[in-house]
Design an enzyme around this catalytic site. Sequence first.
Site, PDB file in Angstrom:
ATOM      1  N   ASN A  14       0.835  -1.210   0.000  1.00  0.00           N
ATOM      2  CA  ASN A  14       0.000   0.000   0.000  1.00  0.00           C
ATOM      3  C   ASN A  14       0.866   1.255   0.000  1.00  0.00           C
ATOM      4  O   ASN A  14       0.551   2.234  -0.675  1.00  0.00           O
ATOM      5  CB  ASN A  14      -0.953  -0.013   1.199  1.00  0.00           C
ATOM      6  CG  ASN A  14      -2.158  -0.882   0.943  1.00  0.00           C
ATOM      7  OD1 ASN A  14      -3.060  -0.514   0.199  1.00  0.00           O
ATOM      8  ND2 ASN A  14      -2.161  -2.070   1.526  1.00  0.00           N
ATOM      9  N   MET A  90       0.680  -2.436  12.551  1.00  0.00           N
ATOM     10  CA  MET A  90       0.118  -3.485  13.401  1.00  0.00           C
ATOM     11  C   MET A  90       0.033  -3.120  14.889  1.00  0.00           C
ATOM     12  O   MET A  90      -0.301  -3.972  15.705  1.00  0.00           O
ATOM     13  CB  MET A  90       0.942  -4.774  13.238  1.00  0.00           C
ATOM     14  CG  MET A  90       0.971  -5.303  11.821  1.00  0.00           C
ATOM     15  SD  MET A  90      -0.682  -5.608  11.163  1.00  0.00           S
ATOM     16  CE  MET A  90      -1.004  -7.175  11.941  1.00  0.00           C
ATOM     17  N   HIS A 109      -8.273  -0.683   5.560  1.00  0.00           N
ATOM     18  CA  HIS A 109      -8.681  -1.969   6.159  1.00  0.00           C
ATOM     19  C   HIS A 109      -9.215  -2.880   5.051  1.00  0.00           C
ATOM     20  O   HIS A 109     -10.023  -2.439   4.224  1.00  0.00           O
ATOM     21  CB  HIS A 109      -9.749  -1.742   7.234  1.00  0.00           C
ATOM     22  CG  HIS A 109     -10.161  -3.018   7.897  1.00  0.00           C
ATOM     23  ND1 HIS A 109      -9.390  -3.625   8.866  1.00  0.00           N
ATOM     24  CD2 HIS A 109     -11.221  -3.829   7.681  1.00  0.00           C
ATOM     25  CE1 HIS A 109      -9.964  -4.756   9.221  1.00  0.00           C
ATOM     26  NE2 HIS A 109     -11.083  -4.908   8.523  1.00  0.00           N
TER      27      HIS A 109
END
Length: 207
Positions: A14, A90, A109
């Site tokens: 990403n 994370m 997400h």
Amino acid sequence: MFKIGVLASGGGTNLQAVIDAVKSGVIKGEIVSVLSNNKSAYALERARVNGIEAVNIGRKQFSGISEYSKALASHFLERETDLIVLAGFMVILGEDFIKPFRNKIINIHPSLIPSFCGQGFYGLKVHEAVLKSGVKVTGATVHFVDENADTGPIILQKAVDVKDYDTPEILQKRVMEEAEWKILPEAIRLISQNELVIKDNIVRRKK
Ligand code: GRF
């Protein structure tokens, strides 16, 4: 120049989509820093090869999440960051990170929020749960970050078909290719061009 900071813990595909959108001029801004809690995150290497500051600040150096959140907030405040992008980060950060950047932090997400999200839904676990449920459509969501996991105002979503013989890995890849790598740069573009308003927790395009 619109200043973007990125937090990532893993492979950074990403992040790569954001780097590419900056390079091609789709996003008019610059990535000022990529920070990871994980020193071997490939995301850091992607930053380095693109001449972007790559910083590792591990969580365990700090006594608690509040201290860690403060340290990360200072890092991005010092760089006068306009927008912080959580791209596979994370660690769930505390209010000491959220408060100074209210409505200036976004997250990607890999599901259609409010399905398959919240505590415990990360990585392949999301796609495993999707397949177990039998839904035929999943997707990805970009949302602003508030104090809770995956609850902030939704900016963009994109649906992706679930196919009959998908594995979690195959579905993860399709969701990334068809949704995540598209809507994350697009959300950053919209925010950097000041095209959005948030009212009553709803994000809309300016009229
Ligand atoms: C992505 O699936 C993203 O939606 C989730 O974590 C994953 C990160 O992948 N939050 P990458 O590091 O960007 O390749």
